[in-house]
Every structure is written in structure tokens, then in C-alpha cells.
Design a protein around this motif. Structure first.
Motif, PDB file in Angstrom:
ATOM      1  N   GLN A 124       0.821  -1.209   0.000  1.00  0.00           N
ATOM      2  CA  GLN A 124       0.000   0.000   0.000  1.00  0.00           C
ATOM      3  C   GLN A 124       0.860   1.267   0.000  1.00  0.00           C
ATOM      4  O   GLN A 124       0.556   2.235  -0.702  1.00  0.00           O
ATOM      5  CB  GLN A 124      -0.931   0.006   1.207  1.00  0.00           C
ATOM      6  N   ALA A 136     -13.244  -3.014   1.577  1.00  0.00           N
ATOM      7  CA  ALA A 136     -12.594  -3.977   2.468  1.00  0.00           C
ATOM      8  C   ALA A 136     -13.372  -5.280   2.543  1.00  0.00           C
ATOM      9  O   ALA A 136     -14.598  -5.281   2.578  1.00  0.00           O
ATOM     10  CB  ALA A 136     -12.469  -3.383   3.873  1.00  0.00           C
ATOM     11  N   ALA A 162     -11.333  -7.844   7.050  1.00  0.00           N
ATOM     12  CA  ALA A 162     -10.262  -6.844   7.065  1.00  0.00           C
ATOM     13  C   ALA A 162     -10.764  -5.446   7.381  1.00  0.00           C
ATOM     14  O   ALA A 162     -10.001  -4.490   7.298  1.00  0.00           O
ATOM     15  CB  ALA A 162      -9.553  -6.849   5.718  1.00  0.00           C
ATOM     16  N   SER A 163     -12.014  -5.308   7.740  1.00  0.00           N
ATOM     17  CA  SER A 163     -12.577  -3.966   7.917  1.00  0.00           C
ATOM     18  C   SER A 163     -11.870  -3.161   9.002  1.00  0.00           C
ATOM     19  O   SER A 163     -11.736  -1.952   8.881  1.00  0.00           O
ATOM     20  CB  SER A 163     -14.081  -4.036   8.168  1.00  0.00           C
ATOM     21  N   TYR A 221      -8.646  -3.558   9.843  1.00  0.00           N
ATOM     22  CA  TYR A 221      -7.252  -3.420   9.424  1.00  0.00           C
ATOM     23  C   TYR A 221      -6.989  -2.042   8.823  1.00  0.00           C
ATOM     24  O   TYR A 221      -6.013  -1.380   9.168  1.00  0.00           O
ATOM     25  CB  TYR A 221      -6.932  -4.539   8.425  1.00  0.00           C
ATOM     26  N   TYR A 222      -7.850  -1.604   7.929  1.00  0.00           N
ATOM     27  CA  TYR A 222      -7.592  -0.369   7.202  1.00  0.00           C
ATOM     28  C   TYR A 222      -7.682   0.867   8.092  1.00  0.00           C
ATOM     29  O   TYR A 222      -6.919   1.815   7.918  1.00  0.00           O
ATOM     30  CB  TYR A 222      -8.522  -0.269   5.991  1.00  0.00           C
ATOM     31  N   TYR A 270      -6.853   4.816   7.036  1.00  0.00           N
ATOM     32  CA  TYR A 270      -7.982   4.991   6.125  1.00  0.00           C
ATOM     33  C   TYR A 270      -9.187   5.503   6.917  1.00  0.00           C
ATOM     34  O   TYR A 270      -9.392   5.119   8.065  1.00  0.00           O
ATOM     35  CB  TYR A 270      -8.378   3.660   5.481  1.00  0.00           C
ATOM     36  N   HIS A 299     -13.289   5.546   7.168  1.00  0.00           N
ATOM     37  CA  HIS A 299     -14.462   4.791   6.723  1.00  0.00           C
ATOM     38  C   HIS A 299     -15.428   5.748   6.037  1.00  0.00           C
ATOM     39  O   HIS A 299     -15.662   6.850   6.506  1.00  0.00           O
ATOM     40  CB  HIS A 299     -15.142   4.110   7.914  1.00  0.00           C
TER      41      HIS A 299
END
Length: 138
Positions: free
Chosen positions: A91, A108, A112-113, A115-116, A121, A123
Motif C-alpha cells: 500500500q 474492504a 479486514a474492515s 485493518y484499514y 484509512y 471509513h
């Protein structure tokens, strides 16, 4: 283990398919449709890959204009190589190829929601999907 990262290095459909099969991403991709998978690789304009020798162990496959928006379509890391920083490095290298105002956008996987968010990141609840076979306006 020495992992080599490459930008826009050729990735064959077979290598891509092998990586999808050895990661959890294969569960959500059209693995039975080789022509689709070949097109996914051939029509990406930014691919950052991770290699252990000749073995493809990670990929960040994107479609981008390099200035405003980059859709990170696939982020996959071979199960045997996960939790070693490869996904994060893919990334970061993707981001390094983009202009200073370019946003990275992705969908995602359910697992993995969280993780970001840890990576920075934000939402966004405004995403909409138009599934194949659905006609606009119906």
C-alpha cells in the motif's frame, strides 16, 4: 526471507490466480472465470507486487488516474507470508506512485474492515455498488 517489491512488473494470469488461491481473496473473486481474471490483470494500470524469488507472494492491483483517485481493487498476500508487513508495504508503494492529491479508495473484505482503519484509512458510508445484471433506473 528476502522479499522484493516491484512496480508494474509483469504478472501472468497464472501467477495472479495462484496468489488468489493461496490467500483469502480468492473466496471473493470469480475464480471460475479465467477470462475475467486475465482481464483484471491486463487492464490494471498500477500493479505493485511482492516476490519471494519467482513466487508472487503479494499484490496491490489498482486502476487510477494518478492524480485524483486510485481504486485499489485487490490487496492480496499469500497466507504463508501474512502478518509480515507485506500488505502495508504494498500500500505504501502504491501510494508513492500517486500524485499528492490522489485518494486511495478500496472496498474492504469483511474480515479486514478493522485493518484499514488502523493504517489511517477513513471509513466512508457513501459507497454504492451496481451489481452485474442490474440496469440503471430499474
Amino acid at each position: 526471507m528476502t522479499i522484493e517489491f516491484k512496480v508494474n512488473h509483469p504478472v501472468t494470469a497464472d501467477q495472479f490466480i495462484g496468489l488468489l488461491e493461496s490467500s483469502t481473496l480468492g473466496e471473493r473473486r470469480p475464480m471460475q472465470d479465467r477470462a475475467c481474471l486475465e482481464g483484471m490483470v491486463a487492464n490494471s494500470n498500477l500493479i505493485v507486487s511482492a516476490w519471494d524469488g519467482s513466487l508472487l507472494v503479494g499484490i496491490a492491483r489498482s486502476v487510477t488516474d494518478f492524480h485524483y483517485a486510485c481504486y485499489l481493487s485487490d490487496l492480496a498476500v499469500h497466507e504463508d507470508y501474512q502478518r509480515s508487513g507485506i500488505g502495508k508495504r504494498l500500500q505504501l508503494l502504491t501510494q508513492s506512485q500517486l500524485g499528492p492529491h490522489c485518494k486511495v479508495i478500496l472496498l474492504a473484505a469483511p474480515a479486514a474492515s478493522t485493518y484499514y482503519g488502523r493504517l489511517g484509512y477513513a471509513h466512508n458510508e457513501r459507497c454504492w455498488l451496481l451489481e452485474p445484471g442490474v440496469t440503471i433506473g430499474n
